[in-house]
Design a protein around this motif. Sequence first.
Motif, PDB file in Angstrom:
ATOM      1  N   THR A  68       1.050  -1.257  -0.065  1.00 36.24           N
ATOM      2  CA  THR A  68       0.085   0.255  -0.047  1.00 36.24           C
ATOM      3  C   THR A  68       0.485   1.543   0.324  1.00 36.24           C
ATOM      4  O   THR A  68       1.838   1.592   0.622  1.00 36.24           O
ATOM      5  N   ILE A  69       0.503   2.306  -1.054  1.00 32.96           N
ATOM      6  CA  ILE A  69       1.108   3.044  -0.999  1.00 32.96           C
ATOM      7  C   ILE A  69       0.753   4.778  -0.437  1.00 32.96           C
ATOM      8  O   ILE A  69      -0.284   4.234  -0.913  1.00 32.96           O
ATOM      9  N   SER A  70       0.935   5.311   0.021  1.00 31.78           N
ATOM     10  CA  SER A  70       0.094   7.075   0.530  1.00 31.78           C
ATOM     11  C   SER A  70       1.414   8.259   0.525  1.00 31.78           C
ATOM     12  O   SER A  70       2.571   7.787   0.710  1.00 31.78           O
ATOM     13  N   ARG A  71       0.716   9.044   0.878  1.00 35.12           N
ATOM     14  CA  ARG A  71       1.550  10.534   0.797  1.00 35.12           C
ATOM     15  C   ARG A  71       1.144  11.023   1.598  1.00 35.12           C
ATOM     16  O   ARG A  71      -0.315  10.858   2.201  1.00 35.12           O
ATOM     17  N   ASP A  72       1.822  12.505   2.065  1.00 30.58           N
ATOM     18  CA  ASP A  72       1.330  13.447   2.792  1.00 30.58           C
ATOM     19  C   ASP A  72       1.671  14.502   2.261  1.00 30.58           C
ATOM     20  O   ASP A  72       2.961  14.864   2.017  1.00 30.58           O
ATOM     21  N   ASN A  73       0.416  14.916   1.938  1.00 36.92           N
ATOM     22  CA  ASN A  73       1.319  15.944   0.817  1.00 36.92           C
ATOM     23  C   ASN A  73       1.783  17.407   1.663  1.00 36.92           C
ATOM     24  O   ASN A  73       2.816  18.230   1.019  1.00 36.92           O
ATOM     25  N   ALA A  74       1.572  17.843   2.850  1.00 35.04           N
ATOM     26  CA  ALA A  74       1.658  18.790   3.565  1.00 35.04           C
ATOM     27  C   ALA A  74       2.829  18.495   3.374  1.00 35.04           C
ATOM     28  O   ALA A  74       4.540  19.156   4.339  1.00 35.04           O
ATOM     29  N   LYS A  75       3.835  17.421   4.056  1.00 42.55           N
ATOM     30  CA  LYS A  75       5.070  16.832   4.551  1.00 42.55           C
ATOM     31  C   LYS A  75       6.015  16.348   3.267  1.00 42.55           C
ATOM     32  O   LYS A  75       7.102  16.400   3.573  1.00 42.55           O
ATOM     33  N   ASN A  76       5.213  16.270   2.517  1.00 45.15           N
ATOM     34  CA  ASN A  76       6.352  16.083   1.446  1.00 45.15           C
ATOM     35  C   ASN A  76       7.206  14.524   1.569  1.00 45.15           C
ATOM     36  O   ASN A  76       8.044  14.346   1.504  1.00 45.15           O
ATOM     37  N   THR A  77       6.001  13.814   1.722  1.00 46.48           N
ATOM     38  CA  THR A  77       6.872  12.647   2.066  1.00 46.48           C
ATOM     39  C   THR A  77       5.478  11.225   1.390  1.00 46.48           C
ATOM     40  O   THR A  77       4.493  11.777   1.431  1.00 46.48           O
ATOM     41  N   VAL A  78       6.027   9.753   1.441  1.00 45.16           N
ATOM     42  CA  VAL A  78       5.382   9.316   0.415  1.00 45.16           C
ATOM     43  C   VAL A  78       5.767   7.169   1.740  1.00 45.16           C
ATOM     44  O   VAL A  78       7.399   7.923   1.841  1.00 45.16           O
TER      45      VAL A  78
END
Length: 121
Positions: A68-78
């Motif tokens: 499962t891939i996920s990301r946090d745009n605010a933190k620029n992490t994946v």
Amino acid sequence: QVQLVESGGGLVQAGGSLRLSCAASGSDFTINAMGWYRQAPGAQRESVAVISRSGTTTYADSVKGRFTISRDNAKNTVDLQMTSLKTEDTAVYHCYAGALLWGYEGAYEYWGQGTQVTVSS
């Protein structure tokens, strides 16, 4: 400029789980797509999972239902959550990001240096 740093690789037994993380750093950029690619010894690099900025995901057939891939745009992490790992998953995993640099035309590609994932039987 954008720098990508991966973490979370290691040794795990078949059937186990592992979570990879990637953080993008720098200044004056906007990340578009992010993803994970892997390269096993003697093999070509292949796409594992990709996620768009809006959250649309694409997985390789070999990992569907397990990763499962996920990301946090605010933190620029994946992140890549890997479960039910198989020996075939053994590879160096690289983080990818496509980015826009503020004030410049066009998009740029960035790659992390990679993190080793080894699955033992």
